[in-house]
Enzyme design. Structure first.
Site, PDB file in Angstrom:
ATOM      1  CG  LEU A 162      -7.056 -10.973   6.410  1.00 23.05           C
ATOM      2  CD1 LEU A 162      -7.345 -10.550   4.976  1.00 23.05           C
ATOM      3  CD2 LEU A 162      -6.308 -12.309   6.425  1.00 23.05           C
ATOM      4  CD  GLU A 163      -3.856  -4.980   7.365  1.00 18.85           C
ATOM      5  OE1 GLU A 163      -2.765  -4.960   7.966  1.00 18.85           O
ATOM      6  OE2 GLU A 163      -3.947  -4.855   6.131  1.00 18.85           O
ATOM      7  CB  SER A 164      -4.608  -6.096  14.244  1.00 18.25           C
ATOM      8  OG  SER A 164      -5.998  -5.849  14.425  1.00 18.25           O
ATOM      9  NE  ARG A 167      -1.646  -1.199   3.883  1.00 13.87           N
ATOM     10  CZ  ARG A 167      -2.359  -1.589   4.934  1.00 13.87           C
ATOM     11  NH1 ARG A 167      -2.785  -0.731   5.804  1.00 13.87           N
ATOM     12  NH2 ARG A 167      -2.647  -2.852   5.104  1.00 13.87           N
TER      13      ARG A 167
END
Length: 268
Positions: free
Chosen positions: A124-126, A3
């Site tokens: 997914l991120e945390s 990103r």
């Protein structure tokens, strides 16, 4: 990390390209002093720049990690998704859908992004805020990456954005900690995205993407909504919604994993 490739244009729009003035490489302390001047010219107080930048030193581990990132998405979709979306994470996501059902309904109504996509990204991120959201001082990380000449314009802009988060009162300096590229919070926003898309959805006057679940999920929805995501439309590869998720992450395998996880959460 991919990103970051999309963040450059956003940073230049936010700060008008002024972050290019500090010269990368050379003496680190001279570079940091120039960045302090840039931050103050952009509206950050001297007290904040002094507190944030005094004594900051480069972090070799950050540079080493940055060099390794090009290999992150070399796996096939099948290989990648098997390591990221298993029964435990699916069950955890379904529990979050139940626990935050009313909140997610309000976010869907306001931003037009389905709850399954938001909870998939959150997981997914945390791991829904329960996992590792980073333990590294964001200012040190970004100063290190900005001083390195490989992507200095991008990271100079991210450093200015991080200081503006403190200036706005969203996070105190002691809470400005994150991951290896300066990502902050439960869905890992770069500082420029924090400034651009952050939403105070709990109404406390601050955008807190580390501790406030309403702010985390609404800000994530705002990013996708602003990027063109449409409620009720398909989001598989080749669709407009899949392209809208490119603002979240350019990697096709990652966006396919978001969609796969969202489908599992929806019982498909």
């Amino acid at each position: 990390m991919l990103r970051l490739l999309l963040a450059a244009a956003s940073v230049l729009c936010l700060f008008g390209g002024s972050a290019q003035a500090a010269r990368c490489g050379g003496d680190f302390n001279t570079f940091v002093a120039a960045m302090a001047q840039e931050a103050q010219a952009a509206g950050v107080s001297a007290s904040i720049t002094n507190a944030a930048l005094s004594g900051v030193a480069p972090d070799p581990a950050v540079l080493a990690f940055d060099r390794r990132q090009r290999y992150t998405f070399n796996k096939t979709f099948e290989q990648y998704v098997s390591t990221r979306v298993g029964p435990g994470r699916i069950n955890g996501g379904r529990a979050m859908l139940q626990r935050h059902a009313a909140l997610l309904s309000r976010i869907e109504q306001k931003f037009g992004v389905p709850r399954y996509i938001l909870v998939a990204i959150w997981g997914l991120e945390s791991d829904f805020g329960k996992g590792d959201i980073g333990k590294m001082p964001v200012v040190r990380t970004l100063a290190t990456l900005a001083h390195d000449c490989r992507r200095t314009d991008l990271f100079q802009g991210e450093l200015l954005a991080a200081l503006k988060i403190v200036q706005r009162g969203d996070l105190p300096l002691r809470d400005l900690i994150g991951a290896f590229a300066g990502e902050i919070g439960q869905t890992q926003f770069l500082p420029s995205s924090y400034i651009k898309y952050g939403v105070d959805f709990d109404g406390d006057g601050h955008v807190d993407l580390r501790h406030s679940i309403p702010d985390v999920l609404a800000s994530t929805a705002n990013l996708l909504h602003t990027s063109g995501f449409k409620m009720g439309q398909p989001y598989g590869e080749g669709t407009a919604n899949f392209e809208a998720m490119r603002e979240w992450n350019r990697a096709v395998v990652y966006r396919k994993t978001i969609g796969y996880f969202a489908d599992r959460l929806a019982g498909q």
